[in-house]
Design a protein around this motif. Structure first.
Motif, PDB file in Angstrom:
ATOM      1  N   THR A  90       0.840  -1.200   0.000  1.00 42.52           N
ATOM      2  CA  THR A  90       0.000   0.000   0.000  1.00 42.52           C
ATOM      3  C   THR A  90       0.875   1.249   0.000  1.00 42.52           C
ATOM      4  O   THR A  90       2.070   1.194   0.336  1.00 42.52           O
ATOM      5  CB  THR A  90      -0.895   0.013   1.238  1.00 42.52           C
ATOM      6  N   GLU A  92       0.902   3.520   2.116  1.00 45.01           N
ATOM      7  CA  GLU A  92       1.379   3.725   3.491  1.00 45.01           C
ATOM      8  C   GLU A  92       2.627   2.875   3.766  1.00 45.01           C
ATOM      9  O   GLU A  92       3.588   3.337   4.405  1.00 45.01           O
ATOM     10  CB  GLU A  92       0.285   3.385   4.491  1.00 45.01           C
ATOM     11  N   ARG A  93       2.593   1.613   3.290  1.00 47.69           N
ATOM     12  CA  ARG A  93       3.757   0.746   3.483  1.00 47.69           C
ATOM     13  C   ARG A  93       4.971   1.299   2.729  1.00 47.69           C
ATOM     14  O   ARG A  93       6.103   1.277   3.240  1.00 47.69           O
ATOM     15  CB  ARG A  93       3.451  -0.671   2.996  1.00 47.69           C
ATOM     16  N   LYS A  94       4.745   1.777   1.513  1.00 44.96           N
ATOM     17  CA  LYS A  94       5.842   2.343   0.738  1.00 44.96           C
ATOM     18  C   LYS A  94       6.465   3.549   1.442  1.00 44.96           C
ATOM     19  O   LYS A  94       7.691   3.703   1.489  1.00 44.96           O
ATOM     20  CB  LYS A  94       5.341   2.749  -0.648  1.00 44.96           C
ATOM     21  N   GLN A  95       5.602   4.399   2.017  1.00 45.50           N
ATOM     22  CA  GLN A  95       6.102   5.589   2.697  1.00 45.50           C
ATOM     23  C   GLN A  95       6.903   5.204   3.938  1.00 45.50           C
ATOM     24  O   GLN A  95       7.981   5.774   4.203  1.00 45.50           O
ATOM     25  CB  GLN A  95       4.936   6.491   3.087  1.00 45.50           C
ATOM     26  N   GLU A  96       6.405   4.226   4.699  1.00 42.09           N
ATOM     27  CA  GLU A  96       7.130   3.783   5.898  1.00 42.09           C
ATOM     28  C   GLU A  96       8.457   3.148   5.508  1.00 42.09           C
ATOM     29  O   GLU A  96       9.485   3.365   6.169  1.00 42.09           O
ATOM     30  CB  GLU A  96       6.276   2.786   6.680  1.00 42.09           C
TER      31      GLU A  96
END
Length: 325
Positions: A90, A92-96
Motif C-alpha cells: 500500500t 502507506e507501506r511504501k512511505q514507511e
C-alpha cells in the motif's frame, strides 16, 4: 529420484528453498532445537535430491559448481517472489519503507553497518519491490565483509531493475572481493554501459582485468595463503566477525593492541598474538577449533599447544556444556 517435473528444474527449486531455510537458522526467534530441526531438514532434502555430488572428482565438482553459480535459477529467492506476488504494498507501506531506508542511509554514514543492515531489511519486509533497498543492503553487507550476501542482494535489485547501474557496480565489487574476477568484469562492463562517464567503474574494471590476466601463483610456495585454505570463507564467517567486533570493544584488548606500536622484538609480538588467540578460543571454543581445523586441512603446520586452552593446558579447547533451557 522420481519426479513429475524435470529433475534439473526440481534441483534448482529445492536449492532455493534450502537457501531460505539456511537463512532461517540465523533468525533469533528460533531456539537451538528448532535450528537443529531445520539443519536436519536441509540434510534430508540434499540427500533426496542428490544435491551433494560426492561421486565426481574435486576438479569436476568445482567446475560444475561454477557453472551452476552462473545460472540465474541458482539465485532465485522464493520468499521474495512470494511476497512480490501476494503481499499488497500500500502507499502507506511504501512511505514507511522509504523512511526506514533513509534511517539506514544515516546509519551507514555513522558507520553503524549492522544497524543499517537491519533497518534496510525492515524496509524490504514492508516493500520487497524496491531495488534501492536491496542495493543499499548490499552495501551494508559489503562493509561487514559478507560479499556473498551482498552479491545476492545486488542480483535481487537487478531483477527489479536490470538497468540499475549502482547495483551492477556493487555486484562487481562483491565478485572481485570473492576473487571471481570474470564475473566482476561482466558486472563492471554493464555498469559502464549504463554510466559511461563513471571513472570508478572504469578503474575497478581495470583492476579486475589485471587480476584475471595474472598467471596463477602457488601461495604456499611464496609464503602466502595455502592453496587449500578458503581464507575468504574463514574471515567472512559471521560468528568470527561478531566475535572480532566484540573483542575490539573490550578495553583490555584495545590496550593490548595499543601497545603494539612500541614493541620492537618478535617475541613480544608473538606473545600478543598468542594472547589474542587465547581470548578468541575462550569466547567461542567451537569456532576457534573449526578455524584451526580448516587451516590444518589446508596444510598449515600448527602447534596445538600454542595458544593454550584458557585453563592453562595444551589441549584443544573443549566446547562448553549445553545450557539448560
Amino acid at each position: 529420484m522420481t519426479s513429475s517435473v524435470d529433475s534439473t528444474d526440481a534441483k534448482f527449486f529445492v536449492r532455493s528453498f534450502i537457501r531460505f531455510l539456511s537463512g532461517q537458522i540465523e533468525q533469533p526467534n528460533f531456539n537451538e532445537d528448532s535450528r537443529e530441526s531445520i539443519e536436519v531438514a536441509i540434510q534430508c532434502l540434499e540427500n533426496v535430491y542428490e544435491l551433494n555430488d560426492e561421486s565426481a572428482g574435486e576438479a569436476e565438482s568445482n567446475v560444475k559448481k561454477e557453472k551452476e553459480n552462473d545460472d540465474p535459477r541458482n539465485h532465485i529467492d522464493l520468499y521474495e517472489m512470494y511476497r512480490n506476488t501476494f503481499v499488497v504494498v500500500t502507499p502507506e507501506r511504501k512511505q514507511e519503507a522509504e523512511g526506514l531506508k533513509n534511517d539506514g542511509n544515516r546509519l551507514m554514514k555513522e558507520e553503524k553497518y549492522q544497524e543499517a543492515l537491519n533497518t534496510y531489511s525492515k524496509a524490504i519486509n514492508l516493500d520487497a519491490t524496491n531495488p534501492v533497498f536491496y542495493c543499499n543492503r548490499a552495501a551494508a553487507y559489503s562493509r561487514l565483509g559478507d560479499y556473498s550476501r551482498a552479491a545476492d542482494d545486488c542480483r535481487m535489485a537487478l531483477r527489479h531493475d536490470p538497468n540499475y547501474s549502482k547495483a551492477w557496480g556493487r555486484l562487481g565489487l562483491a565478485y572481485s572481493k570473492m576473487n571471481q574476477h570474470q564475473q566482476a568484469i561482466t558486472a563492471y562492463q554493464n555498469a559502464i554501459r549504463l554510466e559511461p562517464d563513471n571513472q570508478d567503474y572504469k578503474n575497478n574494471l581495470s583492476v579486475s582485468q589485471q587480476h584475471l590476466a595474472e598467471p596463477p601463483r602457488n601461495p604456499a610456495a611464496s609464503g602466502g595463503i595455502p592453496e587449500g585454505l578458503d581464507l575468504g570463507a574463514v574471515l567472512n564467517n559471521p560468528d568470527l566477525v561478531r566475535m572480532a567486533a566484540s573483542m575490539m570493544g573490550d578495553p583490555s584488548i584495545q590496550n593490548m593492541l595499543g601497545q603494539l606500536g612500541g614493541m620492537n622484538n618478535m617475541d613480544a609480538l608473538l606473545d600478543t598474538g598468542r594472547r589474542l588467540a587465547q581470548e578468541m578460543s575462550s569466547q567461542n571454543p567451537d569456532l576457534f577449533t573449526n578455524v584451526l581445523r580448516q587451516m590444518e586441512q589446508a596444510g598449515v603446520n600448527l602447534q596445538r599447544n600454542n595458544p593454550p586452552n584458557p585453563d592453562g593446558s595444551g589441549n584443544p579447547p573443549q566446547p562448553p556444556p549445553p545450557s539448560s533451557s
